[in-house]
Design a protein around this motif. Structure first.
Motif, PDB file in Angstrom:
ATOM      1  N   ALA A 165     -65.197  29.431 -48.724  1.00 23.23           N
ATOM      2  CA  ALA A 165     -64.495  28.634 -47.716  1.00 23.23           C
ATOM      3  C   ALA A 165     -63.052  28.433 -48.137  1.00 23.23           C
ATOM      4  O   ALA A 165     -62.774  28.090 -49.297  1.00 23.23           O
ATOM      5  CB  ALA A 165     -65.177  27.279 -47.526  1.00 23.23           C
ATOM      6  N   GLU A 200     -59.478  26.577 -46.492  1.00 19.24           N
ATOM      7  CA  GLU A 200     -58.953  25.764 -45.394  1.00 19.24           C
ATOM      8  C   GLU A 200     -57.584  26.207 -44.915  1.00 19.24           C
ATOM      9  O   GLU A 200     -57.145  25.841 -43.833  1.00 19.24           O
ATOM     10  CB  GLU A 200     -58.893  24.296 -45.808  1.00 19.24           C
ATOM     11  CG  GLU A 200     -57.895  23.990 -46.897  1.00 19.24           C
ATOM     12  CD  GLU A 200     -57.792  22.498 -47.171  1.00 19.24           C
ATOM     13  OE1 GLU A 200     -57.900  21.699 -46.221  1.00 19.24           O
ATOM     14  OE2 GLU A 200     -57.608  22.127 -48.342  1.00 19.24           O
ATOM     15  N   SER A 201     -56.875  27.006 -45.720  1.00 21.46           N
ATOM     16  CA  SER A 201     -55.537  27.426 -45.335  1.00 21.46           C
ATOM     17  C   SER A 201     -55.490  28.945 -45.215  1.00 21.46           C
ATOM     18  O   SER A 201     -56.175  29.521 -44.380  1.00 21.46           O
ATOM     19  CB  SER A 201     -54.505  26.922 -46.354  1.00 21.46           C
ATOM     20  OG  SER A 201     -53.200  27.288 -45.988  1.00 21.46           O
ATOM     21  N   PHE A 209     -65.680  31.432 -44.504  1.00 21.76           N
ATOM     22  CA  PHE A 209     -65.556  30.303 -43.587  1.00 21.76           C
ATOM     23  C   PHE A 209     -64.119  29.801 -43.645  1.00 21.76           C
ATOM     24  O   PHE A 209     -63.641  29.376 -44.709  1.00 21.76           O
ATOM     25  CB  PHE A 209     -66.520  29.174 -43.977  1.00 21.76           C
ATOM     26  CG  PHE A 209     -67.968  29.555 -43.898  1.00 21.76           C
ATOM     27  CD1 PHE A 209     -68.658  29.518 -42.696  1.00 21.76           C
ATOM     28  CD2 PHE A 209     -68.644  29.987 -45.036  1.00 21.76           C
ATOM     29  CE1 PHE A 209     -69.996  29.875 -42.627  1.00 21.76           C
ATOM     30  CE2 PHE A 209     -69.980  30.350 -44.978  1.00 21.76           C
ATOM     31  CZ  PHE A 209     -70.657  30.300 -43.766  1.00 21.76           C
ATOM     32  N   ASP A 210     -63.418  29.867 -42.526  1.00 22.59           N
ATOM     33  CA  ASP A 210     -62.025  29.447 -42.479  1.00 22.59           C
ATOM     34  C   ASP A 210     -61.946  27.961 -42.174  1.00 22.59           C
ATOM     35  O   ASP A 210     -61.568  27.539 -41.071  1.00 22.59           O
ATOM     36  CB  ASP A 210     -61.267  30.247 -41.415  1.00 22.59           C
ATOM     37  CG  ASP A 210     -61.171  31.718 -41.764  1.00 22.59           C
ATOM     38  OD1 ASP A 210     -61.542  32.082 -42.892  1.00 22.59           O
ATOM     39  OD2 ASP A 210     -60.714  32.503 -40.916  1.00 22.59           O
ATOM     40  N   CYS A 211     -62.290  27.165 -43.153  1.00 24.89           N
ATOM     41  CA  CYS A 211     -62.291  25.715 -42.961  1.00 24.89           C
ATOM     42  C   CYS A 211     -62.358  25.019 -44.318  1.00 24.89           C
ATOM     43  O   CYS A 211     -62.583  25.652 -45.345  1.00 24.89           O
ATOM     44  CB  CYS A 211     -63.461  25.285 -42.092  1.00 24.89           C
ATOM     45  SG  CYS A 211     -65.082  25.681 -42.810  1.00 24.89           S
ATOM     46  N   ARG A 212     -62.158  23.728 -44.280  1.00 28.62           N
ATOM     47  CA  ARG A 212     -62.265  22.916 -45.488  1.00 28.62           C
ATOM     48  C   ARG A 212     -63.735  22.683 -45.820  1.00 28.62           C
ATOM     49  O   ARG A 212     -64.586  22.580 -44.927  1.00 28.62           O
ATOM     50  CB  ARG A 212     -61.554  21.577 -45.291  1.00 28.62           C
ATOM     51  CG  ARG A 212     -61.641  20.639 -46.485  1.00 28.62           C
ATOM     52  CD  ARG A 212     -60.799  19.384 -46.271  1.00 28.62           C
ATOM     53  NE  ARG A 212     -61.018  18.405 -47.326  1.00 28.62           N
ATOM     54  CZ  ARG A 212     -60.463  18.441 -48.532  1.00 28.62           C
ATOM     55  NH1 ARG A 212     -59.638  19.421 -48.836  1.00 28.62           N
ATOM     56  NH2 ARG A 212     -60.720  17.510 -49.435  1.00 28.62           N
ATOM     57  N   LEU A 238     -69.173  21.766 -44.439  1.00 25.00           N
ATOM     58  CA  LEU A 238     -67.969  22.319 -43.825  1.00 25.00           C
ATOM     59  C   LEU A 238     -67.359  21.322 -42.852  1.00 25.00           C
ATOM     60  O   LEU A 238     -67.985  20.320 -42.497  1.00 25.00           O
ATOM     61  CB  LEU A 238     -68.307  23.630 -43.117  1.00 25.00           C
ATOM     62  CG  LEU A 238     -68.994  24.705 -43.977  1.00 25.00           C
ATOM     63  CD1 LEU A 238     -69.262  25.952 -43.148  1.00 25.00           C
ATOM     64  CD2 LEU A 238     -68.147  25.038 -45.198  1.00 25.00           C
ATOM     65  N   ASP A 239     -66.138  21.625 -42.409  1.00 19.12           N
ATOM     66  CA  ASP A 239     -65.408  20.715 -41.522  1.00 19.12           C
ATOM     67  C   ASP A 239     -66.177  20.357 -40.248  1.00 19.12           C
ATOM     68  O   ASP A 239     -66.068  19.243 -39.742  1.00 19.12           O
ATOM     69  CB  ASP A 239     -64.066  21.351 -41.122  1.00 19.12           C
ATOM     70  CG  ASP A 239     -62.946  20.879 -42.033  1.00 19.12           C
ATOM     71  OD1 ASP A 239     -63.182  19.960 -42.830  1.00 19.12           O
ATOM     72  OD2 ASP A 239     -61.837  21.432 -41.950  1.00 19.12           O
ATOM     73  N   ASP A 240     -66.923  21.317 -39.736  1.00 18.79           N
ATOM     74  CA  ASP A 240     -67.631  21.074 -38.466  1.00 18.79           C
ATOM     75  C   ASP A 240     -68.963  20.366 -38.672  1.00 18.79           C
ATOM     76  O   ASP A 240     -69.748  20.198 -37.729  1.00 18.79           O
ATOM     77  CB  ASP A 240     -67.842  22.394 -37.723  1.00 18.79           C
ATOM     78  CG  ASP A 240     -68.704  23.379 -38.512  1.00 18.79           C
ATOM     79  OD1 ASP A 240     -69.174  23.029 -39.623  1.00 18.79           O
ATOM     80  OD2 ASP A 240     -68.904  24.512 -38.028  1.00 18.79           O
TER      81      ASP A 240
END
Length: 484
Positions: free
Chosen positions: A35, A37-38, A112-115, A126-128
């Motif tokens: 993962a 996030e940026s 996963f493109d997220c925090r 994950l963020d979601d």
């Protein structure tokens, strides 16, 4: 079938995390997710080493016409186009980020493109709100630049922001004396920016060899950088109309030597020049103020404290020699551990982690004798102990020479280089090598091999010089200049 979704979940898509993920998946056959996030590539590729080095290259061309004319070429001075350069720079960073994504997908790593943060020793949230479980978790979230705690600190930028400036400032004040501060001072001066630098310490580049950093400071001043040591800022705010004396932009409250820039006619939106007061009473107005005053590990709000993972005073994750935290399933590598904050070190730590956890080959991380470079102008390359650190450890002989290199001397330039060896009196082993010269980073990489192998001064002496080169001096110094 595994009780977990993955064998390994990596949090952080920088150089260290990506290397660990793809090697664990591609070589060890592990089921891996990552993962970020940026942007993939992390600080080095997106906000650090790569764009900075490209800016170093760009800044070096400013001196080329004058030197070329000294060699008989009919070349006129040119001007630097920041918009053209930054556009191409961003294209290159986009390309490199895609390379990193391709390396991961090609190794079978799920991205996963997220925090992501930790819920427990084996669960990542994950963020979601999606939860993923993993037998092992590797934290490789890196670090970030920080501003000092002072009023109006938000008026200043940090190193991450340099690459996104819509235009180059006419003048800039750089606060700090570490390698990031000094590198950007040289870069921006080379691109035509009027650079002032304040550092609260007695000399820039603390921790490096005194003689080497002294030459760099002298060279920076000769190049036109207004460098002030023993100086910090005590106040900053947006420049006001009353700060200006006349239409030429001279300041009413500042000594002549502190006058920097004129008022910008387009400063109608609250943005614009910053007024700064220093500890020595000096005041000035600058288009930009850059804080290069330190970095902090990205460990906040990750659930680490709830799991009992120990954090240091600066927020760094405490790990052992195998990068293990106090929670057996969780390891950490790279700048988030604040050990040796260099990209190649994070990559090595990631490789050692995979060897230890997935290949049943316990591999401690070797942080001894790591070569490094500071991309000032001239560059500094260093490996091993400084003279100051070595003489605290044992009696040493110092072999050192400083001279004007052939290329610049012929052009009538005053630039000097330095070659230095720190040698144990008892064993004759070379304990440290320090080079200040153009392309010193290239030289120190090869010197680092010899010193890592335990080369002695006699080994250097037996090596035939390559002539005529700057680097030949490193093997032709016969007599110590002093003992310590």
């Amino acid at each position: 079938m595994s009780d977990y979704d993955y064998d390994l979940f990596v949090i952080g898509g920088g150089s260290g995390g990506v290397r660990a993920a793809r090697v664990a998946a591609g070589e060890a056959g592990a089921k891996v997710a990552l993962a970020e996030e940026s942007r993939y590539g992390g600080t080095c590729v997106i906000r650090g080493c790569v764009p900075k080095k490209l800016m170093v290259f760009a800044s070096g061309y400013g001196d080329m016409p004058a030197e070329a004319r000294a060699y008989g070429w009919d070349i006129a001075d040119g001007s630097f186009d920041w918009t053209k350069f930054s556009g191409k720079l961003n294209q290159e960073l986009d390309r490199l980020e895609q390379v990193y994504r391709n390396l991961l997908s090609g190794s079978g790593v799920e991205m996963f493109d997220c925090r992501a943060r930790l819920k427990d020793a084996h669960t990542v949230v994950l963020d979601d709100g999606t939860e993923k479980t993993a037998k092992n978790v590797l934290i490789a979230t890196g670090g970030r630049p920080v501003r000092p705690e002072m009023e109006n600190a938000g008026l200043g930028i940090v190193s991450d922001d340099i690459f996104h400036l819509p235009e180059l400032p006419k003048s800039i004040l750089i606060i700090g004396g570490g390698y990031i501060a000094c590198e950007f001072a040289c870069i921006l001066q080379g691109l035509g920016v009027k650079v002032t630098q304040y550092y609260r310490g007695a000399q820039i580049l603390r921790g490096f060899d005194d003689e080497a950093r002294g030459l760099i400071a002298e060279s920076m001043r000769e190049r036109g950088i207004d460098l002030h040591t023993g100086t910090n800022i005590v106040e900053m705010r947006r420049a006001l109309p009353e700060d200006y004396e006349d239409d030429d932009g001279h300041m009413a409250t500042a000594p002549v030597e502190a006058r920097q820039i004129g008022r910008r006619e387009d400063d109608t939106d609250g943005q614009g020049p910053v007024w700064v007061k220093a500890t020595n009473g000096r005041t000035g107005i600058f288009d930009q103020v850059l804080f290069a005053t330190g970095r902090r590990p990205n460990s906040a709000d990750m659930g680490l404290e709830d799991l009992g993972i120990e954090l240091g005073r600066n927020g760094q994750i405490a790990v052992d020699e195998f990068s293990a935290t106090s929670v057996p399933s969780i390891h950490a590598i790279g700048d988030v551990t604040d050990r040796v904050n260099l990209t190649p070190v994070a990559i090595r730590e990631g490789m050692a982690y995979v060897e230890t956890v997935f290949k049943n080959n316990p591999t401690p991380v070797d942080h001894d004798l790591i070569p490094s470079a500071v991309f000032t102008q001239p560059e500094m390359g260093t490996v091993g102990l400084s003279e100051e650190a070595a003489r605290e450890q044992e009696p040493v002989d110092i072999f050192c020479t400083s001279f004007r290199p052939m290329q610049s001397a012929f052009a009538g330039q005053s630039a000097r280089v330095l070659m230095k060896l720190v040698v144990s009196k008892e064993t004759d082993k070379v304990l440290g090598c320090h080079i200040v010269a153009p392309n010193a980073g290239e030289m120190i990489q090869l010197a680092g091999i010899a010193i890592k192998m335990g080369a002695t001064k006699a080994d250097f002496d037996r090596t035939v010089a390559v002539h005529p080169t700057m680097s030949e001096e490193i093997v032709t110094m016969r007599n110590p200049v002093r003992s310590a």
